[in-house]
Design a protein around this motif. Structure first.
Motif, PDB file in Angstrom:
ATOM      1  N   PRO A  77       0.810  -1.229   0.000  1.00 34.68           N
ATOM      2  CA  PRO A  77       0.000   0.000   0.000  1.00 34.68           C
ATOM      3  C   PRO A  77       0.840   1.276   0.000  1.00 34.68           C
ATOM      4  O   PRO A  77       0.404   2.315  -0.486  1.00 34.68           O
ATOM      5  CB  PRO A  77      -0.821  -0.122   1.291  1.00 34.68           C
ATOM      6  CG  PRO A  77      -0.008  -1.005   2.182  1.00 34.68           C
ATOM      7  CD  PRO A  77       0.648  -1.990   1.258  1.00 34.68           C
ATOM      8  N   ASN A  78       2.061   1.179   0.548  1.00 29.04           N
ATOM      9  CA  ASN A  78       2.892   2.375   0.671  1.00 29.04           C
ATOM     10  C   ASN A  78       3.596   2.756  -0.620  1.00 29.04           C
ATOM     11  O   ASN A  78       4.065   3.888  -0.767  1.00 29.04           O
ATOM     12  CB  ASN A  78       3.924   2.195   1.791  1.00 29.04           C
ATOM     13  CG  ASN A  78       4.750   0.938   1.606  1.00 29.04           C
ATOM     14  OD1 ASN A  78       4.309  -0.022   0.969  1.00 29.04           O
ATOM     15  ND2 ASN A  78       5.936   0.923   2.187  1.00 29.04           N
ATOM     16  N   ILE A  79       3.694   1.833  -1.593  1.00 26.18           N
ATOM     17  CA  ILE A  79       4.401   2.179  -2.828  1.00 26.18           C
ATOM     18  C   ILE A  79       3.591   1.863  -4.086  1.00 26.18           C
ATOM     19  O   ILE A  79       4.119   1.974  -5.187  1.00 26.18           O
ATOM     20  CB  ILE A  79       5.768   1.470  -2.916  1.00 26.18           C
ATOM     21  CG1 ILE A  79       5.612  -0.054  -2.790  1.00 26.18           C
ATOM     22  CG2 ILE A  79       6.738   2.008  -1.893  1.00 26.18           C
ATOM     23  CD1 ILE A  79       6.923  -0.797  -3.029  1.00 26.18           C
ATOM     24  N   ALA A  80       2.322   1.486  -3.922  1.00 25.49           N
ATOM     25  CA  ALA A  80       1.498   1.204  -5.107  1.00 25.49           C
ATOM     26  C   ALA A  80       1.396   2.437  -6.000  1.00 25.49           C
ATOM     27  O   ALA A  80       1.449   2.340  -7.236  1.00 25.49           O
ATOM     28  CB  ALA A  80       0.106   0.737  -4.670  1.00 25.49           C
ATOM     29  N   LYS A  81       1.254   3.613  -5.390  1.00 21.81           N
ATOM     30  CA  LYS A  81       1.167   4.843  -6.182  1.00 21.81           C
ATOM     31  C   LYS A  81       2.456   5.095  -6.957  1.00 21.81           C
ATOM     32  O   LYS A  81       2.431   5.621  -8.073  1.00 21.81           O
ATOM     33  CB  LYS A  81       0.889   6.037  -5.265  1.00 21.81           C
ATOM     34  CG  LYS A  81      -0.468   6.031  -4.596  1.00 21.81           C
ATOM     35  CD  LYS A  81      -0.625   7.271  -3.731  1.00 21.81           C
ATOM     36  CE  LYS A  81      -1.962   7.282  -3.001  1.00 21.81           C
ATOM     37  NZ  LYS A  81      -2.100   8.481  -2.133  1.00 21.81           N
ATOM     38  N   THR A  82       3.582   4.686  -6.360  1.00 23.61           N
ATOM     39  CA  THR A  82       4.878   4.973  -6.973  1.00 23.61           C
ATOM     40  C   THR A  82       5.051   4.255  -8.291  1.00 23.61           C
ATOM     41  O   THR A  82       5.467   4.856  -9.294  1.00 23.61           O
ATOM     42  CB  THR A  82       6.020   4.574  -6.011  1.00 23.61           C
ATOM     43  OG1 THR A  82       5.853   5.263  -4.778  1.00 23.61           O
ATOM     44  CG2 THR A  82       7.368   4.925  -6.608  1.00 23.61           C
ATOM     45  N   ILE A  83       4.741   2.959  -8.341  1.00 23.44           N
ATOM     46  CA  ILE A  83       4.931   2.225  -9.589  1.00 23.44           C
ATOM     47  C   ILE A  83       3.966   2.715 -10.657  1.00 23.44           C
ATOM     48  O   ILE A  83       4.306   2.781 -11.846  1.00 23.44           O
ATOM     49  CB  ILE A  83       4.791   0.694  -9.363  1.00 23.44           C
ATOM     50  CG1 ILE A  83       5.078  -0.060 -10.665  1.00 23.44           C
ATOM     51  CG2 ILE A  83       3.424   0.336  -8.826  1.00 23.44           C
ATOM     52  CD1 ILE A  83       6.450   0.173 -11.254  1.00 23.44           C
TER      53      ILE A  83
END
Length: 495
Positions: free
Chosen positions: A102-108
């Motif tokens: 959940p903490n890096i889903a936006k990043t990819i």
């Protein structure tokens, strides 16, 4: 375990060439007989049993080390080639497996948006598990572009990355397909480079492996060591395997495939915890070729020790799984691979994994000897060479390491010479690989990693710890996927 539809289909199609079963009955019988035979041999002659085992370990070290050196030196002579851009770009499918991210889903999702590729030619499959509420909530709250689709694989069957990727592959629209992990930062022109290279290559080339490296290399001592290892592996070793025409164990991300061929061979083994390595071997068996792509995907290096141990143990467990699966029928497999391909597989997968497991045992034995040797020198005030060669009247703590055939038995004499030669090999090969680590980081202009390259043998001890854990888990829990936590980097990506 109740299997899902695609995992069932894979197991039925590939039979015993699937990691659903770790050891076949024939392999269990063979290994039990081998262990029992060595135990019986030791009972009658411990000296010659030790000589037999030590000689085989020494031979394994020699051939694997020479094989790795040959690959690296060939890689140093290889020059990268540029390929002409393609005018008409095809549809490109991107598979993004997300589980507890959940903490890096936006990043990819943001990184995919930065790719230099027409949005109308992208087909992105976000692969999420149904019970991963946090990641699902994050993705659901985003305004996803039209080319992104969320896929939920069935909850039945193994809970693995390759299983999820198979469901993404089933619905892929692109002529080519690539996997990106949640923490990846691929270079913006990577897809264009892959299309151009595929267009210039013969049809037998069906996979391109991009180079992997880390954006948080300077975060702590562990990330520095990890970066030296990755740089040596992806910049020098794997390109050398390509030059040797050897099977290439793929990395876990940034593998670009011709979609039709990937479907033809059945996709990924959903039961193998390093499905990338296994797929690289299966491509070679199918007479398909892999090439290295001159483009880098920047990842997050593991910065926490136990998180790194879990990741490493899974990798080694999967390499051992791959070796066992493909060696169900050794003669048939080697005929299919060919002599050179079979040797490459034995050295790059089986031998490499076994050495990682044995390293700690070998180093412990040598460390005990060096401690005893030091006591002999300090307490008895004898010259080092005299202690190593020894006299029969001398009260010794260490065993005689080097001598001609004298009063001792023939087996003891040969064993001592083998151990001495083996020790010398380990000692000098350390210097060689430290030097190659320097070359690797220098080529990347990672000047801040020179000290880590110099101290690189200390890191191998940690690698061996992870390998031992993976070897044990291969027997106790072979299909368990040890999740690696991401989003732990303390600095933003600089590449």
């Amino acid at each position: 375990m109740k299997l899902d539809r695609l995992s069932t289909a894979y197991a039925e199609r590939h039979g015993d060439q699937c990691a659903l079963q770790t050891f076949s009955l024939r392999q269990k019988i063979w290994y039990i007989l081998l262990i029992a035979g060595l135990a019986l041999f030791s009972f009658f002659s411990l000296e010659y049993a030790l000589l037999f085992v030590t000689s085989w370990i020494a031979l394994l070290y020699v051939v694997v080390v020479l094989f790795k050196l040959a690959a690296v030196f060939l890689s140093l002579r290889h020059k990268s080639r540029e390929y002409s851009p393609v005018d008409e770009l095809p549809i490109y499918t991107i598979l993004v497996p997300l589980y507890r991210e959940p903490n890096i889903a936006k990043t990819i999702i943001k990184q995919i948006g930065l790719l230099d590729y027409p949005p109308d030619k992208l087909d992105v499959k976000l692969l999420l598990e149904s019970d991963d509420d946090e990641t699902n909530a994050v993705v659901a709250g985003l305004d996803l572009p039209a080319y992104m689709e969320v896929i939920h694989p069935p909850e039945d069957g193994p809970r693995t990355k390759p299983k999820a990727c198979n469901y993404g592959l089933e619905r892929a629209k692109g002529e080519f397909v690539v996997i990106y992990d949640a923490e990846d930062r691929p270079e913006p022109d990577q897809l264009r480079k892959a299309v151009a290279m595929f267009a210039a290559m013969p049809e037998e080339v069906v996979c391109l492996q991009a180079r992997l490296n880390f954006f948080n290399k300077d975060q702590n001592w562990l990330t520095k060591f990890f970066t030296v290892e990755y740089t040596l592996w992806f910049d020098l070793y794997l390109p050398g395997l390509q030059q040797l025409r050897s099977p290439i164990p793929l990395g876990g991300t940034s593998n670009h495939f011709r979609t039709a061929v990937l479907r033809e061979i059945g996709g990924w083994d959903p039961f193998n915890v390093t499905e990338d390595c296994d797929l690289g071997i299966r491509l070679y068996v199918a007479r398909r070729q892999t090439r290295m792509l001159d483009s880098t995907t920047w990842e997050e290096a593991n910065s926490r020790f136990w998180n790194w141990i879990r990741q490493r143990s899974r990798w080694v467990k999967g390499y051992l799984q791959t070796y066992l699966v493909h060696m169900r029928h050794p003669i048939r497999f080697l005929r299919t691979m060919g002599a050179w391909g079979g040797l490459g597989f034995l050295f790059a997968v089986g031998g490499h994994s076994l050495l990682l497991v044995l390293n700690l045992v070998v180093w412990t034995v040598l460390a005990v000897y060096l401690c005893l040797l030091g006591l002999d020198v300090l307490v008895d005030l004898k010259p080092l060479w005299e202690v190593m060669t020894g006299d029969r009247w001398m009260a010794r703590r260490s065993w005689k390491l080097l001598h001609a055939f004298g009063e001792e038995s023939l087996g003891h004499s040969i064993l001592s010479l083998v151990i001495f030669s083996f020790s010398a090999l380990l000692f000098f090969s350390n210097f060689v690989f430290v030097g190659l680590g320097f070359v690797a980081v220098l080529r990347r202009k990672f000047k801040g990693l020179f000290l880590s390259a110099l101290l690189f043998p200390l890191y191998w001890v940690l690698v061996s710890l992870g390998a031992l854990k993976g070897a044990v888990q291969l027997i106790t829990n072979p299909h368990y996927w040890e999740k690696t936590d991401h989003g732990l980097a303390e600095e933003p990506p600089s590449n």
